[in-house]
Scaffold this motif. Structure first.
Motif, PDB file in Angstrom:
ATOM      1  N   GLU A 166       0.853  -1.173   0.000  1.00 47.03           N
ATOM      2  CA  GLU A 166       0.000   0.000   0.000  1.00 47.03           C
ATOM      3  C   GLU A 166       0.891   1.226   0.000  1.00 47.03           C
ATOM      4  O   GLU A 166       1.620   1.451   0.961  1.00 47.03           O
ATOM      5  N   PRO A 167       0.857   2.004  -1.066  1.00 48.20           N
ATOM      6  CA  PRO A 167       1.697   3.207  -1.069  1.00 48.20           C
ATOM      7  C   PRO A 167       1.269   4.147   0.052  1.00 48.20           C
ATOM      8  O   PRO A 167       0.078   4.215   0.371  1.00 48.20           O
ATOM      9  N   SER A 168       2.222   4.834   0.626  1.00 42.67           N
ATOM     10  CA  SER A 168       1.895   5.796   1.675  1.00 42.67           C
ATOM     11  C   SER A 168       1.630   7.166   1.091  1.00 42.67           C
ATOM     12  O   SER A 168       1.171   8.057   1.791  1.00 42.67           O
ATOM     13  N   PHE A 169       2.044   7.328  -0.162  1.00 45.34           N
ATOM     14  CA  PHE A 169       1.873   8.641  -0.812  1.00 45.34           C
ATOM     15  C   PHE A 169       1.251   8.466  -2.180  1.00 45.34           C
ATOM     16  O   PHE A 169       1.404   7.425  -2.817  1.00 45.34           O
ATOM     17  N   LYS A 170       0.621   9.527  -2.605  1.00 39.91           N
ATOM     18  CA  LYS A 170       0.189   9.588  -3.996  1.00 39.91           C
ATOM     19  C   LYS A 170       1.200  10.477  -4.710  1.00 39.91           C
ATOM     20  O   LYS A 170       1.476  11.594  -4.253  1.00 39.91           O
ATOM     21  N   LEU A 171       1.774   9.973  -5.806  1.00 39.70           N
ATOM     22  CA  LEU A 171       2.739  10.777  -6.560  1.00 39.70           C
ATOM     23  C   LEU A 171       1.993  11.536  -7.649  1.00 39.70           C
ATOM     24  O   LEU A 171       1.288  10.932  -8.457  1.00 39.70           O
ATOM     25  N   ILE A 172       2.121  12.847  -7.625  1.00 36.90           N
ATOM     26  CA  ILE A 172       1.406  13.681  -8.602  1.00 36.90           C
ATOM     27  C   ILE A 172       2.426  14.296  -9.556  1.00 36.90           C
ATOM     28  O   ILE A 172       3.337  15.018  -9.119  1.00 36.90           O
ATOM     29  N   GLU A 173       2.298  13.987 -10.838  1.00 39.21           N
ATOM     30  CA  GLU A 173       3.230  14.563 -11.820  1.00 39.21           C
ATOM     31  C   GLU A 173       2.830  16.007 -12.070  1.00 39.21           C
ATOM     32  O   GLU A 173       1.667  16.286 -12.352  1.00 39.21           O
ATOM     33  N   GLU A 174       3.779  16.931 -11.924  1.00 33.72           N
ATOM     34  CA  GLU A 174       3.463  18.359 -12.050  1.00 33.72           C
ATOM     35  C   GLU A 174       3.916  18.851 -13.417  1.00 33.72           C
ATOM     36  O   GLU A 174       5.034  18.564 -13.838  1.00 33.72           O
ATOM     37  N   ASP A 175       3.062  19.643 -14.040  1.00 32.79           N
ATOM     38  CA  ASP A 175       3.409  20.151 -15.366  1.00 32.79           C
ATOM     39  C   ASP A 175       4.113  21.505 -15.231  1.00 32.79           C
ATOM     40  O   ASP A 175       3.657  22.506 -15.755  1.00 32.79           O
TER      41      ASP A 175
END
Ligand code: FAD
Length: 678
Positions: free
Chosen positions: A221-230
């Motif tokens: 279970e990932p502890s973080f959500k990775l958000i790709e930033e533009d």
């Protein structure tokens, strides 16, 4: 090859882990994503443990007392497993973040897991000092507390695992209930990982058998959500590896302290020089300028140098996971729990996260290999990673014995095929965070008020076709090479300009750690200094201090300084060879230096031999109140030196070895026998 129970448990969960991960949109898909089930760190303004547990609906705590990051790394991984295996809702707690006066009032259903390192001479880590003060002082009966402890220590030190053992004993005495056997790991013989795995196995058995917790299949279970930033790497607020948020916000005054393990000073290195005359060994003398800051130190303290990884290792890591082309792309992390700590400043580039925050070049654990296997590029590699991850002997022979780091090991397993399916967020959680390295300061705060000197031997070795290099010492060597235009046969390259050129002009982030390794307050007291190799670093500081005192007042009485130093030969690695005669001019007969050259005669001569040969004067000095200081290698030298002092006292005073050993121990208790060993 036979598998042990733990191995089966690890493997059993892995198939599910992949399925779970690839269904990650289910978890990541909405902002209302459920909590990963554990939190890190205290609420900034809330040191009340009970309130924090209640507010965040937690029923277990993994505390860490960590100096170099190992206990913290184990704590994070243990908390994840306790959640995924047993459904516990776990708080990961830095021991410094909470008050303990109300410990006796907390809900008896909570479970407490302590991962506690012992530092130096049986001392608590910096973040555990207040906890142990409470334990030694005001602690009430805590019969409501269910706990277990794993101590992290090094058996080459006399007070091996003193803090883990102490916590365990004191908790027992205060009526707490231990839920699984006390365990301890030994860095001194290199078995820390395996010791931890064995302890964890017993602990999990206890949770199942004694506390009736139901075991579930392990899910990643990932502890973080990775958000790709533009946005671009140079956009305002993007971290390119600055050591903390204050560096991103350049409006803050970076020269203001306090400087500590959370906030370094970006110190210019005003001078470096190579101290060895060797074609393939190196030892760097570096002088950090602190004149523009309010950073201060006192003689005998340690300097912590904040590292970054070498270009070679960063590239190999990014390449292994398919991130070379994306290295300058920016991402953010969102915690999947309102109080989870993001491990480094975000938004950040992929390269900066790897270069400045992840320990990518050190040895890996068997468990790491097993846990990454589900993301293998093909079935064959997956099988091989699982095989190595579950077979202790095979892992030791093929991975450890070949000094492979994670990317080396994975590329070897896959025959060079990249591991592009490994989610970056998985790597962030898997890799330990890159930690500062400590150096015994080799200058004197009396003689160099505004500069700090360090003396670092460069860790580099060829193993087969690859070079194994230490992170910070090769960084210092690269600074020396560029600052002085010299060459080094093994030179490893670093981005010396640092994030957005902020390190330009040979700057490195540093902070000072106070140490108890101190000269006697009365300069007339005689001292016996033993510092072979780089162990001479703080001794140079001590000698400079005494030379300065003498210079300031020619009539001052400076006690005898008897210095024992050791190296291979007089012309290859004799550290500060030109300086000692200068100090002798200042201090006259009060300074005496005895040097052991281990490779200049048929019989190897070591500092212990030199010390033994001066038994009579040493005993006389001890009778007049002399202090002993030993610095350098903890594994063998420090013990041999201590035995030599025991032998001298026994021979000179006609005492049994036991009685003499007791006397040496009592010198330690009185602080007249001090060690600074690593
Ligand atoms: P690291 O990156 O920490 O690597 C450590 C070792 O592991 C190296 O030998 C490296 O070659 C090896 N290694 C790297 N990768 C692998 C792999 N994949 N598999 C197996 N092995 C691998 N040192 C000094 O030189 N001078 C001092 O004055 C000094 N004072 C100290 C004082 C204190 C209180 C302490 C705790 C330590 C002190 N040290 C000193 C040691 C210093 O802190 C560092 O540990 C040392 O310099 C190595 O740091 P590094 O970053 O170069 O190596």
């Amino acid at each position: 090859m036979a598998l042990d129970t733990l191995d089966f448990a690890v493997i059993a969960g892995l198939a599910l882990a992949v399925a779970f991960y690839f269904g990650k949109d289910f978890i990541f898909g909405s902002d209302n994503a459920t909590s990963a089930g554990f939190v890190a760190g205290g609420d900034e303004n809330d040191r009340d443990l009970g309130a924090t547990l209640k507010k965040n609906k937690k029923n277990a705590v993994v505390f860490f007392g960590s100096q170099t990051g190992t206990a913290e790394d184990y704590a994070t991984k243990l908390a994840k497993e306790l959640h995924s295996k047993f459904g516990l809702s776990v708080l990961i707690a830095d021991m410094a973040d909470y008050d303990y006066e109300n410990f006796h009032d907390l809900d008896p259903d909570y479970l407490y897991f302590f991962l506690v390192a012992t530092y130096g001479e049986g001392e608590p880590t910096d973040n555990a000092v207040e906890f142990f003060n409470w334990l030694d002082g005001d602690a009430d009966q805590i019969s409501n507390v269910k706990y277990t402890v794993f101590g992290l220590g090094n058996s080459t030190y006399e007070f091996y695992n003193a803090m883990g053992a102490k916590l365990n004993e004191r908790f027992e005495a205060l009526g707490a209930e231990r839920i699984s056997p006390y365990g301890q790991g030994d860095d001194g013989v290199g078995t820390m990982d395996e010791d931890f795995l064995s302890w964890k196995e017993e602990c999990f058995d206890s949770l199942k058998n004694n506390l009736d917790l139901e075991e579930r299949e392990v899910e990643y279970e990932p502890s973080f959500k990775l958000i790709e930033e533009d946005i671009s790497a140079t956009s305002e607020g993007v971290s390119n590896g600055e050591p903390n948020k204050a560096y991103v916000d350049m409006k803050k005054d970076l020269t203001k302290g306090p400087f500590d393990h959370t906030h370094p000073y970006l110190a210019p290195i005003k001078e470096t020089r190579e101290l060895f005359s060797s074609h393939d060994r190196a030892c760097v003398h570096a002088e950090f300028d602190i004149s523009e800051s309010n950073l201060r130190y006192s003689t005998g303290d340690h300097l912590a140098i904040w590292p970054s990884n070498s270009n070679e290792n960063v590239l190999r890591f990014l390449d292994c996971f398919g991130y070379v082309k994306r290295k300058d792309e920016v991402f953010s992390l969102k915690a999947l729990d309102s109080t989870v700590s993001i491990p480094f400043p975000v938004p950040i580039t992929y390269e900066a996260a790897v270069r400045y925050h992840m320990e990518i070049s050190g040895p890996i654990s068997r468990q790491a290999l097993a846990s990454i296997a589900p993301f293998a590029p093909n079935e064959e590699s997956k099988k091989e990673a699982l095989r190595l991850g579950s077979d202790k002997a095979l892992f030791a022979q093929q991975i450890h014995a070949n000094y492979l780091n994670l990317s080396d090991a994975l590329l070897k397993i896959s025959g060079g095929v990249k591991w592009e399916s490994v989610p970056f967020v998985f790597l962030i959680e898997l890799m330990p965070s890159l930690q500062p390295r400590y150096y015994s300061i080799s200058s004197s705060s009396l003689s160099e008020k505004t500069s700090i000197h360090v003396t670092a031997v460069v860790e580099i070795e060829k193993h087969g076709d690859h070079t194994v290099s230490g992170v910070v010492t090769n960084l210092l060597k690269d600074v020396e090479v560029h600052q002085n235009g010299t060459k080094f046969v093994h030179n490893i390259n670093y981005d010396l300009n640092g994030p957005q050129n902020k390190f330009k002009g040979f700057k490195l982030p540093v902070h000072v750690r106070r140490s108890t390794f101190k000269l006697p307050s009365n300069p007339a007291t005689p001292v016996i200094l033993v510092g072979p190799g780089t162990g001479v670093a703080p001794m140079r500081g001590f000698v400079r201090e005494r030379a300065k005192l003498q210079k300031q007042d020619a009539n001052a009485t400076i006690g005898k300084t008897l210095l024992f130093y050791g190296c291979r030969t007089s012309d290859e690695d004799f550290l500060y060879k030109e300086e000692w005669p200068e100090y002798a001019k200042q201090l006259g007969d009060s300074l005496e230096m005895d040097v052991a050259f281990s490779r200049e005669s048929a019989n190897k001569v070591y500092v212990q031999d030199k010390i033994l040969a001066r038994g009579q004067i040493i005993d006389e000095l001890l009778k007049t109140g002399a202090y002993i200081y030993v610095c350098g290698d903890a594994s063998k030298m420090a013990r041999d030196v201590q035995s030599t002092f025991v032998k001298i006292i026994s021979e000179q005073r006609g005492l049994s070895e036991e009685k003499a050993a007791e006397l040496v121990r009592s010198l330690k208790v009185q602080n007249r026998y001090q060690e600074d060993v690593w």
